[in-house]
Design a protein around this motif. Structure first.
Motif, PDB file in Angstrom:
ATOM      1  N   LEU A   4       0.582  -4.114  -1.523  1.00  0.00           N
ATOM      2  CA  LEU A   4      -0.415  -3.481  -2.641  1.00  0.00           C
ATOM      3  C   LEU A   4      -0.627  -4.244  -3.699  1.00  0.00           C
ATOM      4  O   LEU A   4       0.174  -4.699  -4.526  1.00  0.00           O
ATOM      5  CB  LEU A   4       0.167  -2.062  -2.977  1.00  0.00           C
ATOM      6  N   CYS A  22      -7.089  -0.926  -5.634  1.00  0.00           N
ATOM      7  CA  CYS A  22      -5.659  -1.236  -4.922  1.00  0.00           C
ATOM      8  C   CYS A  22      -6.001  -1.554  -3.615  1.00  0.00           C
ATOM      9  O   CYS A  22      -6.410  -0.744  -2.949  1.00  0.00           O
ATOM     10  CB  CYS A  22      -4.871  -0.136  -5.127  1.00  0.00           C
ATOM     11  N   ALA A  24      -4.414  -2.705   0.057  1.00  0.00           N
ATOM     12  CA  ALA A  24      -3.254  -2.311   0.680  1.00  0.00           C
ATOM     13  C   ALA A  24      -3.540  -3.306   2.043  1.00  0.00           C
ATOM     14  O   ALA A  24      -4.535  -3.341   2.473  1.00  0.00           O
ATOM     15  CB  ALA A  24      -3.288  -1.142   1.113  1.00  0.00           C
ATOM     16  N   PHE A  29      -2.569   2.644   5.554  1.00  0.00           N
ATOM     17  CA  PHE A  29      -1.950   4.006   4.883  1.00  0.00           C
ATOM     18  C   PHE A  29      -2.978   5.226   4.985  1.00  0.00           C
ATOM     19  O   PHE A  29      -2.863   6.057   4.144  1.00  0.00           O
ATOM     20  CB  PHE A  29      -2.056   3.524   3.421  1.00  0.00           C
ATOM     21  N   MET A  34      -1.985   8.538  -1.487  1.00  0.00           N
ATOM     22  CA  MET A  34      -1.834   7.168  -2.247  1.00  0.00           C
ATOM     23  C   MET A  34      -2.009   7.733  -3.758  1.00  0.00           C
ATOM     24  O   MET A  34      -2.460   8.852  -4.047  1.00  0.00           O
ATOM     25  CB  MET A  34      -2.883   6.239  -2.136  1.00  0.00           C
ATOM     26  N   CYS A  53      -4.184  11.906   2.165  1.00  0.00           N
ATOM     27  CA  CYS A  53      -4.780  11.049   3.329  1.00  0.00           C
ATOM     28  C   CYS A  53      -6.282  11.058   3.647  1.00  0.00           C
ATOM     29  O   CYS A  53      -6.923  10.021   3.868  1.00  0.00           O
ATOM     30  CB  CYS A  53      -3.872  10.816   4.512  1.00  0.00           C
ATOM     31  N   ARG A  72     -10.734   6.777  -2.318  1.00  0.00           N
ATOM     32  CA  ARG A  72     -10.016   6.079  -1.271  1.00  0.00           C
ATOM     33  C   ARG A  72     -11.109   5.701  -0.218  1.00  0.00           C
ATOM     34  O   ARG A  72     -11.971   6.504   0.134  1.00  0.00           O
ATOM     35  CB  ARG A  72      -8.757   6.434  -0.684  1.00  0.00           C
ATOM     36  N   VAL A  79      -7.693   2.116  -2.439  1.00  0.00           N
ATOM     37  CA  VAL A  79      -7.809   3.286  -3.306  1.00  0.00           C
ATOM     38  C   VAL A  79      -8.209   2.740  -4.649  1.00  0.00           C
ATOM     39  O   VAL A  79      -8.002   1.517  -5.214  1.00  0.00           O
ATOM     40  CB  VAL A  79      -6.306   3.563  -3.503  1.00  0.00           C
ATOM     41  N   CYS A  96      -0.304   1.063  -8.444  1.00  0.00           N
ATOM     42  CA  CYS A  96      -0.856   1.667  -7.171  1.00  0.00           C
ATOM     43  C   CYS A  96       0.723   1.914  -6.242  1.00  0.00           C
ATOM     44  O   CYS A  96       1.366   1.125  -6.508  1.00  0.00           O
ATOM     45  CB  CYS A  96      -1.687   0.947  -6.273  1.00  0.00           C
ATOM     46  N   ALA A  98       2.559   3.853  -2.555  1.00  0.00           N
ATOM     47  CA  ALA A  98       2.199   4.666  -1.436  1.00  0.00           C
ATOM     48  C   ALA A  98       3.726   4.867  -0.768  1.00  0.00           C
ATOM     49  O   ALA A  98       4.698   4.206  -0.995  1.00  0.00           O
ATOM     50  CB  ALA A  98       1.522   3.529  -0.398  1.00  0.00           C
ATOM     51  N   TYR A 112       7.804   7.549  -3.426  1.00  0.00           N
ATOM     52  CA  TYR A 112       6.798   6.482  -3.291  1.00  0.00           C
ATOM     53  C   TYR A 112       7.643   5.167  -2.719  1.00  0.00           C
ATOM     54  O   TYR A 112       8.525   4.959  -3.616  1.00  0.00           O
ATOM     55  CB  TYR A 112       5.824   6.034  -4.199  1.00  0.00           C
TER      56      TYR A 112
END
Length: 125
Positions: A4, A22, A24, A29, A34, A53, A72, A79, A96, A98, A112
């Motif tokens: 991330l 952010c 990823a 994800f 997030m 999500c 997102r 994100v 950030c 996840a 997380y």
């Protein structure tokens, strides 16, 4: 390797806006929430905002509600955190994050598993 990577931080004046991003990589994800957290000097890391999500539901800390917007783009594995009307007390390193599990208590740091390196946001008065 899952990564991330945050970007978009900087030095701004009170009342200004910033948008954090952010990116990823390493896995999708799109099936998990997030979140953004922040840590000010001498303070514990705290929850800022999270998004489910699908992006339908968002959550905010009381201190940023009405000023920050999380969003997102699952197609891009990105994100964002739009921060308006910034205050000096928003000064912190923003992270950030996840999880690996789909069902979590969304405001809890311990839920997380993946974290970015952080991006510094400094708001001068």
């Amino acid at each position: 390797q899952v990564q991330l990577v945050e970007s978009g931080g900087g030095l701004v004046q009170a009342g200004d806006s910033l948008r954090l991003s952010c990116a990823a990589s390493g896995r999708s994800f799109s099936t998990v929430a997030m979140a953004w957290f922040r840590q000010a000097p001498g303070k514990e890391r705290e929850f800022v905002a999270a998004i489910t999500c699908t992006g339908v539901t968002t959550y905010y800390a009381d201190s940023v509600k009405g000023r920050f917007t999380i969003s997102r783009d699952n197609a891009k594995n990105m994100v964002y955190l739009r921060m308006n009307t910034l205050k000096p007390e928003d000064t912190a390193v923003y992270y950030c994050a996840a999880p690996t599990r789909e069902a979590i208590v969304i405001q809890l740091i311990s839920e997380y598993d993946y974290w970015g390196q952080g991006t510094q946001v400094t708001v001068s008065s």
